[in-house]
Design a protein around this motif. Structure first.
Motif, PDB file in Angstrom:
ATOM      1  N   GLN A 149       0.814  -1.212   0.000  1.00 28.10           N
ATOM      2  CA  GLN A 149       0.000   0.000   0.000  1.00 28.10           C
ATOM      3  C   GLN A 149       0.857   1.276   0.000  1.00 28.10           C
ATOM      4  O   GLN A 149       0.589   2.218  -0.738  1.00 28.10           O
ATOM      5  CB  GLN A 149      -0.932  -0.015   1.221  1.00 28.10           C
ATOM      6  CG  GLN A 149      -1.966   1.097   1.216  1.00 28.10           C
ATOM      7  CD  GLN A 149      -2.932   0.966   0.052  1.00 28.10           C
ATOM      8  OE1 GLN A 149      -3.448  -0.111  -0.222  1.00 28.10           O
ATOM      9  NE2 GLN A 149      -3.153   2.064  -0.659  1.00 28.10           N
ATOM     10  N   VAL A 150       1.916   1.259   0.787  1.00 32.69           N
ATOM     11  CA  VAL A 150       2.773   2.444   0.864  1.00 32.69           C
ATOM     12  C   VAL A 150       3.416   2.728  -0.493  1.00 32.69           C
ATOM     13  O   VAL A 150       3.556   3.881  -0.923  1.00 32.69           O
ATOM     14  CB  VAL A 150       3.863   2.236   1.947  1.00 32.69           C
ATOM     15  CG1 VAL A 150       4.857   3.386   1.926  1.00 32.69           C
ATOM     16  CG2 VAL A 150       3.229   2.105   3.321  1.00 32.69           C
ATOM     17  N   LEU A 202       2.229   1.853  -3.518  1.00 30.31           N
ATOM     18  CA  LEU A 202       1.207   2.361  -4.438  1.00 30.31           C
ATOM     19  C   LEU A 202       0.907   3.827  -4.131  1.00 30.31           C
ATOM     20  O   LEU A 202       0.753   4.647  -5.026  1.00 30.31           O
ATOM     21  CB  LEU A 202      -0.059   1.518  -4.333  1.00 30.31           C
ATOM     22  CG  LEU A 202       0.059   0.104  -4.906  1.00 30.31           C
ATOM     23  CD1 LEU A 202      -1.142  -0.738  -4.489  1.00 30.31           C
ATOM     24  CD2 LEU A 202       0.180   0.139  -6.418  1.00 30.31           C
ATOM     25  N   ASP A 203       0.843   4.119  -2.860  1.00 29.66           N
ATOM     26  CA  ASP A 203       0.555   5.492  -2.447  1.00 29.66           C
ATOM     27  C   ASP A 203       1.656   6.445  -2.911  1.00 29.66           C
ATOM     28  O   ASP A 203       1.386   7.471  -3.551  1.00 29.66           O
ATOM     29  CB  ASP A 203       0.407   5.518  -0.917  1.00 29.66           C
ATOM     30  CG  ASP A 203       0.347   6.929  -0.383  1.00 29.66           C
ATOM     31  OD1 ASP A 203      -0.211   7.792  -1.080  1.00 29.66           O
ATOM     32  OD2 ASP A 203       0.864   7.161   0.723  1.00 29.66           O
TER      33      ASP A 203
END
Lengths: 149, 426
Positions: A11-12, A14-15
Motif C-alpha cells: 500500500q505504501v 502504491l501510495d
C-alpha cells in the motif's frame, strides 16, 4: 488473481507512486545527477541541496514504474537531514534488503522496509535502486549520469 | 496494393490454429500456476518439434565441419548446409542460392551491408534514408557508417500515433543525395505494414539502393524479393520458428559481386599467402569461419514448417488477431493503442492508463501471460510519440482469439487492482 503481488506492491508503494513526495524542481540545489535504466528507458533526475555534508533538501523528477517512483519518493523522505556518510550506509542496507529480502539487525530502515518484497522479482531490483544511484552520484560530484547497467 | 501485401489464399482449407499448438512443446506448461500464454513473439517465437528435431538430428547423426572434409559426415553436413541455402532462396524467391548469406540474424545482416556495400559506396555528403519507426538495429549500424564516411542520416516521417509512413511526399525525400533507403517491412512497435514494393520501386527509379528489414515479416507472410524489388533483405531465424543465432541476408547478386569482404578468416578465401589473400565468390566470401551449420539446417526446417501451414494463411491469421486485439483492447477505458486501425500486423503496443509498462508486465506475468514492456529497441520512435515505454502483445500462428480475450480480461483486472488499491495511506 494478484494476491501474490501484494508483498511487492504494498500500500505504501502504491501510495508513493501515485502521490510522490519531494517531486519536482529544487530551487537552490547544488548537486544533480540523472539515473537511467536502459532496460526500459526510464530516467530519474535527483537534485540535492547540501549544507556542509548534510542533505538539507532533496527532490526528484522523471518517469518510471510504480516501484521506481515509490523508491525515489521514499528515499527523499529518508535522506533529508542525513549526512553523506549516513546516506551511504543507509543505501548499503537498503541494497541488501532489495537483493536478499533480509535487513541487517538494527538497520533502522523505517519506511524503506516496504521494499522487502522486491528481491523475489530480480528484474525489478534495478527499478528500486535507480534513484539511489542517482542521489549518491549527485552528492559525490556535480553533474553525472548514471546507469543501472 | 503491393505484390507482397495481397494475400490470395492458395487453397480453401481451413486451419485449426489451436491444434497447431501441439507442435510446440514449450507452450504446454504453467507459469505462476496458470497456463502459459506466450505473447512476446515479436521478441522471439517458439519452435515447433520439427525444428527441434532438425537441430538434434544434425548433432546426433551428421555433425562435421562444412566445405572442408572429404569424409562422409563432412559431406553430409555440407550437403545439408548448402541445401538450407537453396531452401532459403526458394523461401524468398531469390533468383539463385548465391544470393543467400547466412548470418546470426537481422542485426548482423544489416551490419554486413553497412560495412561492405556502405563502406565502399558511401561518401561525405551522401544521405542514408531511414524511417522514424526503425528498430535500433536499422539505425545504429548506419550511424556508425555515417561517422566513418561523412554520410548523414535522414528519416521518413510517420503520422503520429497511427504510425503510417507519410508517402505523399516520398518523392521529395528521394533526393539525388540519397544513396540508400533502408526500412522495416513491419514495425515491431506499431504493427504498421509498410508497402515494401512501392518504396523499393520509387527508390530504384532514382538509382537508390534499398534494404528491407524483414525481421517482423519473414515468419508472418509470403516474401518475394523479386516482387519487392529490393537490393538487400535481412531476416532473423529465431523470429520465424528457427533457432537463435540463425538468419539470412539476401543480396541481389550484382550488389554482392561489387562488395568487399567483411570478416576475414577461414572458408571465405580462395588462397592465402603471408601478405595477400584472394576471396571466394559470394556468398562464401561473406561467411568467414565455421558457420552456424545446425542453425541454418534447423532454419530450413522452420521454413518447411511455415510453408506446410501456408504463409498466406499465417498472414491472414496474423492480421485477424491484430484486428481483434485492436477492437478488444481499445474498448478498455483509458487504453491508448499505437499503430494503424486497419491492415495492421499482429503486434499491439499500448499504454494502460497511467500504469507503467513494467507494472503491467509484472502483473500479466503473474497471470501466466508473457508480454514485453519497455521501449522495444525503438527509443527514437518513443521519444517522437512522447513516450518512455509501452506494453506490447505480439501474436503468432499458435495464438487464438480466446487468448486475446484472456489478455483483455487480465488487463481489466490490472486496472481494477491499481484503481482500488490507490487509497492514500499515511
Amino acid at each position: 488473481m494478484f494476491d501474490n503481488l501484494n508483498d511487492l506492491y504494498q500500500q505504501v508503494i502504491l501510495d508513493h507512486s501515485k502521490a510522490p513526495r519531494n517531486f519536482g524542481e529544487l530551487p537552490g540545489a547544488d548537486h544533480f545527477a540523472e539515473g537511467r535504466n536502459p532496460l526500459c528507458g526510464d530516467q530519474v533526475s535527483v537534485a540535492v541541496k547540501m549544507q556542509g555534508d548534510v542533505i538539507e533538501d532533496i527532490r526528484f523528477k522523471g518517469s518510471g514504474c510504480a516501484i521506481a517512483k515509490a523508491s525515489a519518493s521514499v528515499m527523499t523522505t529518508a535522506l533529508k537531514g542525513k549526512t553523506l556518510n549516513e546516506a551511504r550506509t543507509l543505501f548499503e542496507k537498503f541494497h541488501e534488503l532489495v537483493l536478499t529480502g533480509q535487513a541487517a539487525p538494527c538497520a533502522q530502515l523505517g519506511k524503506l522496509s516496504v521494499f522487502g518484497g522486491v528481491h523475489r522479482y530480480p528484474a525489478r531490483v534495478k527499478c528500486a535502486i535507480l534513484a539511489w544511484h542517482a542521489a549518491l552520484a549527485a552528492m559525490a560530484g556535480d553533474q553525472k549520469k548514471v546507469s543501472t547497467e | 496494393m503491393t505484390a507482397e501485401m495481397t494475400l490470395p489464399p492458395t487453397n480453401t482449407r481451413t486451419i485449426d490454429w489451436a491444434a497447431l499448438r501441439e507442435d510446440f512443446p514449450i507452450l504446454h506448461q504453467r507459469v505462476h500456476g496458470r497456463p502459459l500464454l506466450y505473447l512476446d513473439n515479436a521478441a522471439t517465437t517458439q519452435k515447433p518439434r520439427a525444428v527441434l528435431d532438425a537441430l538434434c538430428g544434425y548433432y546426433e547423426r551428421d555433425n562435421a565441419n562444412v566445405h572442408r572434409g572429404v569424409h562422409e559426415l563432412s559431406n553430409r553436413a555440407t550437403a545439408a548446409y548448402e541445401g538450407a541455402r537453396e531452401r532459403a532462396a526458394r523461401f524468398l524467391n531469390a533468383r539463385r542460392s548465391e544470393e543467400i548469406i547466412f548470418t546470426r540474424g537481422t542485426t548482423e545482416g544489416i551490419n554486413l551491408v553497412a560495412n561492405t556495400w556502405g563502406a565502399k559506396h558511401l561518401q561525405s555528403g551522401d544521405v542514408i534514408l531511414l524511417t522514424e519507426m526503425e528498430h535500433h538495429s536499422n539505425i545504429v549500424p548506419w550511424q556508425l557508417l555515417a561517422g566513418r564516411t561523412g554520410a548523414r542520416l535522414a528519416f521518413l516521417p510517420i503520422t503520429g500515433d497511427e504510425g503510417l509512413l507519410d508517402l505523399s511526399r516520398l518523392d521529395e525525400w528521394l533526393t539525388t543525395d540519397v544513396k540508400l533507403l533502408a526500412f522495416t517491412h513491419i514495425s515491431n512497435t506499431l504493427g504498421t505494414i509498410n508497402p515494401a514494393a512501392q518504396l523499393c520501386s520509387q527508390a530504384r527509379q532514382r538509382g537508390i539502393v534499398t534494404l528491407v528489414d524483414a525481421a517482423q515479416s519473414a515468419g508472418h507472410r509470403p516474401l518475394d524479393v523479386q516482387a519487392i524489388g529490393c537490393d538487400f533483405l535481412a531476416l532473423s531465424g529465431h523470429k520465424m520458428c528457427g533457432p537463435t543465432g540463425s538468419g539470412v541476408l539476401y543480396g541481389r547478386i550484382e550488389r554482392l559481386a561489387d562488395m568487399p569482404p567483411w570478416h576475414g578468416g577461414g572458408d571465405m578465401i580462395e588462397s592465402v599467402d603471408y601478405h595477400h589473400s584472394t576471396w571466394k565468390q559470394p556468398p562464401h566470401k561473406f561467411e568467414a569461419g565455421t558457420p552456424n551449420i545446425a542453425g541454418a539446417i534447423a532454419l530450413a526446417a522452420a521454413m518447411d514448417y511455415l510453408d506446410a501451414v501456408g504463409r498466406d494463411k499465417i498472414a491472414q491469421h496474423d492480421e485477424e488477431l491484430g484486428a481483434y486485439a485492436f477492437e478488444r483492447l481499445t474498448a478498455l477505458k483509458g487504453l491508448r493503442l499505437l499503430g494503424p486501425r486497419l491492415g495492421r500486423a499482429g503486434v499491439v503496443s499500448f499504454m494502460l492508463g497511467d500504469i507503467h509498462a513494467h507494472d503491467v508486465v509484472t502483473f500479466a506475468d503473474q497471470a501466466g501471460i508473457a508480454l514485453r514492456g519497455g521501449h522495444h529497441c525503438n527509443q527514437p520512435l518513443m521519444k517522437k510519440l512522447g513516450l518512455e515505454s509501452t506494453s506490447r502483445a505480439s501474436f503468432y500462428l499458435y495464438n487464438t482469439t480466446d487468448e486475446i480475450d484472456r489478455l483483455t480480461e487480465t488487463l481489466r483486472e490490472i486496472q481494477k487492482y491499481f484503481t482500488t488499491a490507490s487509497a492514500p495511506s499515511a
